[in-house]
Enzyme design. Structure first.
Site, mmCIF file in Angstrom:
data_model
loop_
_atom_site.group_PDB
_atom_site.id
_atom_site.type_symbol
_atom_site.label_atom_id
_atom_site.label_comp_id
_atom_site.label_asym_id
_atom_site.label_seq_id
_atom_site.Cartn_x
_atom_site.Cartn_y
_atom_site.Cartn_z
ATOM 1 N N CYS A 131 0.829 -1.213 0.000
ATOM 2 C CA CYS A 131 0.000 0.000 0.000
ATOM 3 C C CYS A 131 0.862 1.261 0.000
ATOM 4 O O CYS A 131 1.403 1.653 1.037
ATOM 5 C CB CYS A 131 -0.923 -0.039 1.229
ATOM 6 S SG CYS A 131 -1.982 1.400 1.374
ATOM 7 N N CYS A 134 -0.541 4.112 2.112
ATOM 8 C CA CYS A 134 -0.321 3.934 3.553
ATOM 9 C C CYS A 134 1.130 4.214 3.929
ATOM 10 O O CYS A 134 1.409 4.858 4.933
ATOM 11 C CB CYS A 134 -0.628 2.496 3.970
ATOM 12 S SG CYS A 134 -2.204 1.881 3.379
ATOM 13 N N ASP A 135 2.068 3.702 3.155
ATOM 14 C CA ASP A 135 3.456 3.650 3.620
ATOM 15 C C ASP A 135 4.442 4.497 2.809
ATOM 16 O O ASP A 135 5.609 4.602 3.189
ATOM 17 C CB ASP A 135 3.938 2.187 3.617
ATOM 18 C CG ASP A 135 3.141 1.351 4.612
ATOM 19 O OD1 ASP A 135 2.712 1.917 5.633
ATOM 20 O OD2 ASP A 135 2.932 0.153 4.365
HETATM 21 C C1 LIG Z 1 0.954 -3.834 5.472
HETATM 22 C C2 LIG Z 1 -0.291 -2.970 5.421
HETATM 23 C C3 LIG Z 1 -0.229 -1.661 5.876
HETATM 24 C C4 LIG Z 1 -1.368 -0.877 5.854
HETATM 25 N N1 LIG Z 1 -1.272 0.403 6.335
HETATM 26 C C5 LIG Z 1 -2.371 1.180 6.332
HETATM 27 C C6 LIG Z 1 -2.294 2.522 6.819
HETATM 28 O O1 LIG Z 1 -1.234 3.005 7.246
HETATM 29 N N2 LIG Z 1 -3.436 3.271 6.774
HETATM 30 C C7 LIG Z 1 -4.614 2.778 6.271
HETATM 31 O O2 LIG Z 1 -5.617 3.517 6.265
HETATM 32 N N3 LIG Z 1 -4.699 1.528 5.791
HETATM 33 C C8 LIG Z 1 -3.618 0.733 5.808
HETATM 34 N N4 LIG Z 1 -3.693 -0.544 5.296
HETATM 35 C C9 LIG Z 1 -4.965 -0.991 4.726
HETATM 36 C C10 LIG Z 1 -5.925 -1.393 5.856
HETATM 37 O O3 LIG Z 1 -5.254 -2.294 6.710
HETATM 38 C C11 LIG Z 1 -7.182 -2.049 5.278
HETATM 39 O O4 LIG Z 1 -7.815 -1.144 4.392
HETATM 40 C C12 LIG Z 1 -8.153 -2.401 6.389
HETATM 41 O O5 LIG Z 1 -7.534 -3.273 7.310
HETATM 42 C C13 LIG Z 1 -9.405 -3.085 5.838
HETATM 43 O O6 LIG Z 1 -10.188 -3.465 6.920
HETATM 44 P P1 LIG Z 1 -11.292 -4.617 6.776
HETATM 45 O O7 LIG Z 1 -11.925 -4.715 8.125
HETATM 46 O O8 LIG Z 1 -12.170 -4.350 5.625
HETATM 47 O O9 LIG Z 1 -10.518 -5.952 6.417
HETATM 48 P P2 LIG Z 1 -9.254 -6.689 7.028
HETATM 49 O O10 LIG Z 1 -8.388 -5.791 7.820
HETATM 50 O O11 LIG Z 1 -8.676 -7.416 5.867
HETATM 51 O O12 LIG Z 1 -9.887 -7.759 8.051
HETATM 52 C C14 LIG Z 1 -10.593 -8.874 7.590
HETATM 53 C C15 LIG Z 1 -11.031 -9.714 8.766
HETATM 54 O O13 LIG Z 1 -11.908 -10.735 8.285
HETATM 55 C C16 LIG Z 1 -11.527 -11.990 8.849
HETATM 56 N N5 LIG Z 1 -11.971 -13.051 7.954
HETATM 57 C C17 LIG Z 1 -11.638 -13.283 6.652
HETATM 58 N N6 LIG Z 1 -12.283 -14.371 6.183
HETATM 59 C C18 LIG Z 1 -13.031 -14.850 7.228
HETATM 60 C C19 LIG Z 1 -13.909 -15.954 7.386
HETATM 61 N N7 LIG Z 1 -14.167 -16.800 6.381
HETATM 62 N N8 LIG Z 1 -14.498 -16.133 8.600
HETATM 63 C C20 LIG Z 1 -14.264 -15.290 9.639
HETATM 64 N N9 LIG Z 1 -13.453 -14.198 9.524
HETATM 65 C C21 LIG Z 1 -12.835 -13.998 8.346
HETATM 66 C C22 LIG Z 1 -10.014 -11.882 9.007
HETATM 67 O O14 LIG Z 1 -9.556 -12.857 9.951
HETATM 68 C C23 LIG Z 1 -9.910 -10.440 9.500
HETATM 69 O O15 LIG Z 1 -10.157 -10.391 10.889
HETATM 70 C C24 LIG Z 1 -2.590 -1.378 5.322
HETATM 71 C C25 LIG Z 1 -2.660 -2.680 4.863
HETATM 72 C C26 LIG Z 1 -1.526 -3.490 4.911
HETATM 73 C C27 LIG Z 1 -1.609 -4.899 4.403
#
Ligand SMILES: Cc1cc2nc3c(=O)[nH]c(=O)nc-3n(C[C@H](O)[C@H](O)[C@H](O)COP(=O)(O)OP(=O)(O)OC[C@H]3O[C@@H](n4cnc5c(N)ncnc54)[C@H](O)[C@@H]3O)c2cc1C
Length: 308
Positions: A131, A134-135
């Site tokens: 990302c 983000c970074d």
């Molecule tokens: C290395 C990295 C750095 C980042 N830095 C930033 C930053 O600085 N600022 C920023 O705004 N964004 C950042 N992001 C992006 C940000 O992390 C994501 O946009 C955000 O986490 C999305 O949130 P989410 O809840 O939609 O999904 P996710 O964070 O992907 O969470 C998904 C959840 O669903 C669960 N899950 C999946 N499948 C199943 C299933 N079948 N049954 C039960 N549970 C399940 C997983 O275990 C997890 O808990 C970064 C991403 C990465 C990878």
């Protein structure tokens, strides 16, 4: 019978949990294999509002978790395997057990694709990321590289020119797949140097465990060389975590969930939030925002059932 089940405990699922818990719905959060989601894998988050000095990703997630728990959210590490709409309710199978709920919020996120090389997991957040938004700002006046050849790779490379001293664009083919306009902009940029027909075969960390270089191999000549970079931005796509919902909830061709309207799926009582339905922004704050919207819609839906 549960009132609200939330699938996922990333920013979207935890924000939905805070809102649903404060609405007295005692939501059950199924956390799956990555409790805390993608932010639990990173270090400093500098763009989440409210933290002028930044906050560690795992700390931000722990704060959200504690906030949801304080208002009555319940948590389980179960992974959802199957989903069946069932009239006015929804049945889901998690760790071999069928659960039934009136409302379901799917916030199962998306997983960035990486290269599958040695030390990958250890280096994420230490000079390896997916990302640039983000970074990117952490890598000022140092050389970085982007891996990929599509529109996202082109966009990330252009964005990174604001910070990095040099942006190498490493692509395994001899031309970009990105749209012509993006490709032209990339190739004309003085800070971007494409490295064609090339793949990364090894990440090379320094003694502190931070990325310092990569080993490259030309796929035609098999020639190898080292390239000094402070960060590798992998831009080869994401896989939305929608396997458990395949064929039951509407998705686009890449598997991202499609909403009928904002966060509402076409199944009554099923709401979607976060990266699992977002192929554009993929940020913690946008995921949290849609988690909030999904919980508010779930609460309205449950009230409408009671009125019926
Ligand atoms: C290395 C990295 C750095 C980042 N830095 C930033 C930053 O600085 N600022 C920023 O705004 N964004 C950042 N992001 C992006 C940000 O992390 C994501 O946009 C955000 O986490 C999305 O949130 P989410 O809840 O939609 O999904 P996710 O964070 O992907 O969470 C998904 C959840 O669903 C669960 N899950 C999946 N499948 C199943 C299933 N079948 N049954 C039960 N549970 C399940 C997983 O275990 C997890 O808990 C970064 C991403 C990465 C990878």
């Amino acid at each position: 019978m549960e009132k609200v089940i939330i699938v996922g405990s990333g920013c979207a699922g935890l924000t939905a949990a805070i809102y649903a818990a404060r609405a007295n719905l005692s939501p059950l959060v199924l956390e799956g294999r990555q409790p805390g989601g993608q932010l639990s894998t990173t270090t400093l988050v500098e763009n989440f509002p409210g933290f002028p000095d930044g906050i560690d990703g795992p700390q931000l997630i722990m704060n959200m978790h504690a906030q949801a728990e304080k208002f009555g959210a319940r948590f389980s590490y179960a992974e959802v395997e199957a989903f069946e709409p069932n009239g006015d309710t929804v049945r889901i199978k998690a760790d071999d057990e069928w659960l039934e709920t009136r409302a379901l919020i799917v916030a199962s996120g998306a997983s960035a694709r990486y290269l599958g090389l040695e030390n990958e997991e250890k280096l994420i957040g230490h000079g390896l990321t997916s990302c640039a938004t983000c970074d990117g700002a952490f890598y000022r006046n140092v050389p970085v590289c982007v891996v990929g050849g599509g529109d996202s790779a082109a966009e990330e490379a252009l964005f990174l020119t604001r910070f990095a001293s040099k942006v190498y664009l490493i692509h395994r083919r001899d031309k970009l797949r990105a749209s012509k306009i993006m490709a032209d902009r990339v190739l004309a940029h003085e800070k971007i140097e494409p490295i064609w027909n090339t793949v990364i075969t090894q990440y090379i960390p320094d003694e502190k465990g931070e990325m310092s270089a990569v080993k490259l191999r030309n796929v035609n000549t098999h020639e190898e060389r080292l390239l000094d970079v402070a960060c590798v931005f992998v831009a080869i796509g994401h896989d939305p975590n929608t396997k458990a919902f395949a064929g039951k909830l509407e998705t686009d061709p890449d598997g991202y969930l499609l909403a009928k309207h904002l966060v509402e799926s076409k199944h009554p009582g099923v709401f979607i939030a976060g990266d699992v339905a977002d192929r554009v922004y993929k940020q913690a704050i946008t995921a949290a925002g849609s988690g909030c919207a999904a919980a508010i819609e779930a609460e309205r839906y449950l009230s409408s059932l009671e009125l019926k």
